[in-house]
Write an enzyme that holds these catalytic residues in place. Structure first.
Site, PDB file in Angstrom:
ATOM      1  N   LEU A  22      33.034  37.468  45.630  1.00 36.07           N
ATOM      2  CA  LEU A  22      32.843  37.421  44.176  1.00 36.07           C
ATOM      3  C   LEU A  22      32.941  35.987  43.641  1.00 36.07           C
ATOM      4  O   LEU A  22      32.252  35.622  42.688  1.00 36.07           O
ATOM      5  CB  LEU A  22      33.854  38.335  43.459  1.00 36.07           C
ATOM      6  CG  LEU A  22      33.754  39.821  43.854  1.00 36.07           C
ATOM      7  CD1 LEU A  22      34.876  40.638  43.201  1.00 36.07           C
ATOM      8  CD2 LEU A  22      32.394  40.396  43.460  1.00 36.07           C
TER       9      LEU A  22
ATOM     10  N   LYS B  92      53.819  31.911  38.831  1.00 36.79           N
ATOM     11  CA  LYS B  92      53.031  31.307  39.918  1.00 36.79           C
ATOM     12  C   LYS B  92      51.543  31.570  39.706  1.00 36.79           C
ATOM     13  O   LYS B  92      50.717  30.664  39.831  1.00 36.79           O
ATOM     14  CB  LYS B  92      53.462  31.913  41.255  1.00 36.79           C
ATOM     15  CG  LYS B  92      52.502  31.641  42.397  1.00 36.79           C
ATOM     16  CD  LYS B  92      52.929  32.322  43.685  1.00 36.79           C
ATOM     17  CE  LYS B  92      52.466  33.739  43.861  1.00 36.79           C
ATOM     18  NZ  LYS B  92      51.063  33.909  44.267  1.00 36.79           N
TER      19      LYS B  92
ATOM     20  N   ARG C 186      40.800  40.760  51.864  1.00 37.74           N
ATOM     21  CA  ARG C 186      40.714  39.779  50.778  1.00 37.74           C
ATOM     22  C   ARG C 186      39.495  38.860  50.879  1.00 37.74           C
ATOM     23  O   ARG C 186      39.612  37.658  51.133  1.00 37.74           O
ATOM     24  CB  ARG C 186      42.019  38.984  50.694  1.00 37.74           C
ATOM     25  CG  ARG C 186      43.213  39.899  50.566  1.00 37.74           C
ATOM     26  CD  ARG C 186      44.468  39.184  50.195  1.00 37.74           C
ATOM     27  NE  ARG C 186      44.541  38.866  48.782  1.00 37.74           N
ATOM     28  CZ  ARG C 186      45.613  38.342  48.212  1.00 37.74           C
ATOM     29  NH1 ARG C 186      46.675  38.062  48.913  1.00 37.74           N
ATOM     30  NH2 ARG C 186      45.617  38.084  46.921  1.00 37.74           N
ATOM     31  N   PRO C 187      38.307  39.423  50.676  1.00 36.57           N
ATOM     32  CA  PRO C 187      37.087  38.613  50.745  1.00 36.57           C
ATOM     33  C   PRO C 187      36.969  37.642  49.564  1.00 36.57           C
ATOM     34  O   PRO C 187      37.735  37.728  48.597  1.00 36.57           O
ATOM     35  CB  PRO C 187      35.981  39.665  50.676  1.00 36.57           C
ATOM     36  CG  PRO C 187      36.602  40.856  50.050  1.00 36.57           C
ATOM     37  CD  PRO C 187      38.067  40.816  50.337  1.00 36.57           C
TER      38      PRO C 187
ATOM     39  N   ILE D  73      44.476  48.699  44.584  1.00 35.87           N
ATOM     40  CA  ILE D  73      43.885  47.358  44.517  1.00 35.87           C
ATOM     41  C   ILE D  73      43.624  46.782  45.907  1.00 35.87           C
ATOM     42  O   ILE D  73      42.540  46.268  46.177  1.00 35.87           O
ATOM     43  CB  ILE D  73      44.791  46.391  43.707  1.00 35.87           C
ATOM     44  CG1 ILE D  73      45.156  46.987  42.349  1.00 35.87           C
ATOM     45  CG2 ILE D  73      44.124  45.020  43.543  1.00 35.87           C
ATOM     46  CD1 ILE D  73      44.000  47.180  41.393  1.00 35.87           C
TER      47      ILE D  73
ATOM     48  N   CYS E 137      48.616  35.469  51.971  1.00 38.86           N
ATOM     49  CA  CYS E 137      49.331  36.704  52.302  1.00 38.86           C
ATOM     50  C   CYS E 137      48.408  37.695  52.999  1.00 38.86           C
ATOM     51  O   CYS E 137      47.261  37.872  52.604  1.00 38.86           O
ATOM     52  CB  CYS E 137      49.819  37.380  51.015  1.00 38.86           C
ATOM     53  SG  CYS E 137      51.429  36.864  50.458  1.00 38.86           S
TER      54      CYS E 137
ATOM     55  N   ARG F 115      45.591  31.580  49.791  1.00 36.64           N
ATOM     56  CA  ARG F 115      44.327  32.140  49.357  1.00 36.64           C
ATOM     57  C   ARG F 115      43.856  31.572  48.008  1.00 36.64           C
ATOM     58  O   ARG F 115      42.666  31.345  47.793  1.00 36.64           O
ATOM     59  CB  ARG F 115      44.488  33.657  49.262  1.00 36.64           C
ATOM     60  CG  ARG F 115      43.238  34.333  48.844  1.00 36.64           C
ATOM     61  CD  ARG F 115      43.423  35.819  48.720  1.00 36.64           C
ATOM     62  NE  ARG F 115      42.442  36.311  47.778  1.00 36.64           N
ATOM     63  CZ  ARG F 115      41.170  36.483  48.050  1.00 36.64           C
ATOM     64  NH1 ARG F 115      40.722  36.234  49.254  1.00 36.64           N
ATOM     65  NH2 ARG F 115      40.331  36.907  47.130  1.00 36.64           N
TER      66      ARG F 115
HETATM   67  C1  UD1 Z   1      45.595  37.888  42.221  1.00 34.54           C
HETATM   68  C2  UD1 Z   1      47.047  37.514  42.335  1.00 34.54           C
HETATM   69  C3  UD1 Z   1      47.792  38.498  43.235  1.00 34.54           C
HETATM   70  C4  UD1 Z   1      47.554  39.925  42.766  1.00 34.54           C
HETATM   71  C5  UD1 Z   1      46.062  40.207  42.586  1.00 34.54           C
HETATM   72  C6  UD1 Z   1      45.797  41.568  41.949  1.00 34.54           C
HETATM   73  C7  UD1 Z   1      46.996  35.118  42.092  1.00 34.54           C
HETATM   74  C8  UD1 Z   1      47.186  33.772  42.711  1.00 34.54           C
HETATM   75  N1  UD1 Z   1      47.159  36.181  42.878  1.00 34.54           N
HETATM   76  O1  UD1 Z   1      45.052  37.783  43.536  1.00 34.54           O
HETATM   77  O2  UD1 Z   1      49.182  38.182  43.195  1.00 34.54           O
HETATM   78  O3  UD1 Z   1      48.074  40.820  43.721  1.00 34.54           O
HETATM   79  O4  UD1 Z   1      45.454  39.212  41.730  1.00 34.54           O
HETATM   80  O5  UD1 Z   1      46.456  41.668  40.736  1.00 34.54           O
HETATM   81  O6  UD1 Z   1      46.759  35.228  40.902  1.00 34.54           O
HETATM   82  N2  UD1 Z   1      37.983  41.036  45.963  1.00 34.54           N
HETATM   83  C9  UD1 Z   1      36.717  41.083  46.533  1.00 34.54           C
HETATM   84  N3  UD1 Z   1      35.971  39.941  46.551  1.00 34.54           N
HETATM   85  C10 UD1 Z   1      36.429  38.760  46.031  1.00 34.54           C
HETATM   86  C11 UD1 Z   1      37.705  38.732  45.421  1.00 34.54           C
HETATM   87  C12 UD1 Z   1      38.469  39.884  45.405  1.00 34.54           C
HETATM   88  O7  UD1 Z   1      36.301  42.133  47.023  1.00 34.54           O
HETATM   89  O8  UD1 Z   1      35.686  37.766  46.075  1.00 34.54           O
HETATM   90  C13 UD1 Z   1      38.805  42.266  45.936  1.00 34.54           C
HETATM   91  C14 UD1 Z   1      40.138  42.100  46.689  1.00 34.54           C
HETATM   92  O9  UD1 Z   1      39.988  42.294  48.079  1.00 34.54           O
HETATM   93  C15 UD1 Z   1      40.970  43.160  46.033  1.00 34.54           C
HETATM   94  C16 UD1 Z   1      40.465  43.173  44.584  1.00 34.54           C
HETATM   95  O10 UD1 Z   1      39.201  42.527  44.605  1.00 34.54           O
HETATM   96  O11 UD1 Z   1      40.744  44.418  46.600  1.00 34.54           O
HETATM   97  C17 UD1 Z   1      41.350  42.465  43.591  1.00 34.54           C
HETATM   98  O12 UD1 Z   1      41.657  41.182  44.085  1.00 34.54           O
HETATM   99  P1  UD1 Z   1      41.824  39.946  43.114  1.00 34.54           P
HETATM  100  O13 UD1 Z   1      42.060  40.451  41.733  1.00 34.54           O
HETATM  101  O14 UD1 Z   1      40.708  39.000  43.327  1.00 34.54           O
HETATM  102  O15 UD1 Z   1      43.144  39.286  43.670  1.00 34.54           O
HETATM  103  P2  UD1 Z   1      43.485  37.753  43.736  1.00 34.54           P
HETATM  104  O16 UD1 Z   1      42.857  37.034  42.615  1.00 34.54           O
HETATM  105  O17 UD1 Z   1      43.265  37.262  45.120  1.00 34.54           O
END
Ligand code: UD1
Length: 425
Positions: free
Chosen positions: A132, A30, A128-129, A335, A123, A99
């Site tokens: 970035l 996925k 989950r901001p 994470i 979820c 998301r």
């Molecule tokens: C992706 C996966 C999810 C997995 C996660 C971590 C997909 C569709 N989903 O989610 O299944 O659990 O990676 O392996 O691929 N963050 C910020 N600012 C942002 C983006 C993220 O602070 O703009 C933070 C998040 O809150 C979190 C961390 O970065 O604490 C990692 O998140 P991220 O790797 O971005 O997760 P996703 O890409 O949403």
């Protein structure tokens, strides 16, 4: 509009106690399929993806793309995409449900020169901001503002330009956003502190086959030399390492013997080592693994980390295994700040777990007992299924629309391995 994700009031009933035996074939990932599908916004002819899992989230992404004007044909796991988007305005009703919809922001800016994308939902595992993702767009030259819950972006007449993007925090989605947006920007983009997940490597493999010039995928520094256009391409979505890991735990926890096919073992290296440390026998072949266990799991502490560390997406499932360990263990979630919502439900099944901030302490018990439980998110729903597979009696799992987001044919796959599981109202 119908809610494509929360579209079932069925529940899963599992009677525990069956050892799992046989073989299971893992679906496409996925988390690889979603960013790959977003590529259809910037490849306008002859783009096909195969091995696409049929899940609530992939169906939702398809609907989102259709709604933007992309034509698609989805048959037997293969999607043909055609045309470019006809508008820049993503539907609130669709985006709020997932998301990963944020991944369309960059490709829309590239193809339309503007984008109006609602702030996403998905979820409930922490705040989950998306700061970035926004930082990426701004570094590449887009103007971004927020209005009434929407992200509104525009590209200056000179176009998007390659830039240095140094992430203050590792993010899978933001790294993908940067790759999707910079592939067609003018000049060079250098991403530092990039995520290294196999799903990112899969995205880059597909892009490079389409004529992009990207290097360093799978490391923390990715270099993208922008190209003028992308060509037709066919790509097969990489296997789902999280589904594979979930079946590996299902085999271990039931003291079963399961061959897991269509796996890239190196993508699961850290996790498989952990499973071995809990006493399971792990055999690794070219495209498959075999997992069996003959005894209660040994306790073994883990901390979730970005790839290549222990994946946060297997934390909940691993906690079910540790609930039955021969001793105490600790799991630290590094994470997401709110990813222990499965704990109260596991406790309802008799697990002994206490949580202090990001650390859960698990006291191994002799057995779990069947209970009515509620899934709170995608991976939590799998952790409860694993509990149900071994609990004494028949468990009833509610909230399984979460499961439908990320596990293809899970009830059939587990039944074929001998589990006593059914889905009904
Ligand atoms: C992706 C996966 C999810 C997995 C996660 C971590 C997909 C569709 N989903 O989610 O299944 O659990 O990676 O392996 O691929 N963050 C910020 N600012 C942002 C983006 C993220 O602070 O703009 C933070 C998040 O809150 C979190 C961390 O970065 O604490 C990692 O998140 P991220 O790797 O971005 O997760 P996703 O890409 O949403």
């Amino acid at each position: 509009m119908d809610d494509l994700v929360k579209n079932t009031n069925e529940r899963i009933f599992i009677t525990g106690g069956k050892k799992l035996h046989g073989s299971v074939t893992i679906s496409g990932a996925k988390n690889a399929a979603l960013p790959l599908m977003a590529l259809s916004l910037i490849i306008n002819k002859g783009f096909t993806l195969s091995n696409v899992p049929n899940l609530a989230d992939t169906r939702l992404m398809l609907k989102l793309l259709n709604d933007l004007g992309i034509q698609t044909k989805w048959e037997n796991g293969k999607i043909d995409f055609n045309g470019l988007p006809l508008n820049d305005h993503a539907s609130y009703d669709l985006v709020r449900q997932m998301r990963a919809s944020i991944l369309i922001l960059g490709p829309l800016l590239v193809s339309q020169g503007s984008a109006k994308v609602p702030l996403p939902g998905g979820c409930a595992i922490g705040s989950r901001p998306i700061d970035l993702h926004v930082m990426v767009m701004e570094r590449l030259g887009a103007n971004i503002k927020f209005e009434s819950g929407y992200i509104i972006g525009s590209v200056p007449s000179s176009g998007l330009k390659g830039a240095k993007i140094d992430f203050p925090k590792i993010s899978v989605g933001a790294t993908e956003s940067a790759i999707l947006t910079a592939a067609l920007a003018k000049g060079q983009t250098v991403i530092s502190n990039a995520a290294q997940e196999p799903e990112i490597v899969d995205l880059v493999n597909c892009l490079n086959k389409a004529g992009a010039d990207i290097m360093g995928e799978g490391t923390n520094k990715i270099i993208i030399n922008g190209v003028k256009s992308l060509n037709k391409v066919h790509h097969e979505v990489v296997a789902d390492r999280i589904e594979a890991g979930s079946f590996a735990i299902a085999s271990s926890i039931t003291m079963g013997d399961v061959e897991i096919k269509n796996v890239i073992p190196k993508n699961l290296q850290f996790f498989l080592k952990v499973l071995e440390n809990t006493g399971s026998k792990v055999e690794v072949f070219k495209n498959s693994i075999n997992i069996c266990a003959f005894r209660k799991p040994l306790p073994y502490d883990v901390t979730t980390q970005e790839h290549p560390g222990f994946p946060t997406d297997l934390q909940a499932q691993y906690m079910t295994l540790m609930s039955l360990a021969d001793g105490n263990s600790q799991i630290t979630e590094n994470i997401f700040e709110n990813r222990f919502m499965h704990v109260p439900e596991l406790i309802r099944m008799g697990a002994k777990i206490s949580v202090n901030k990001q650390k859960a302490t698990i006291k191994g018990v002799d057995y779990l007992k069947a209970a009515k439980v509620m899934a709170s998110d995608l991976r939590a729903s799998m952790c409860l299924i694993l509990g149900g597979l071994v609990a004494l009696g028949t468990s009833e799992i509610d909230g399984i629309y979460h499961l439908d987001r990320g596990y293809e044919n899970i009830v059939d796959k587990l039944s074929n391995l001998g589990a006593d599981i059914r889905r009904s109202r």
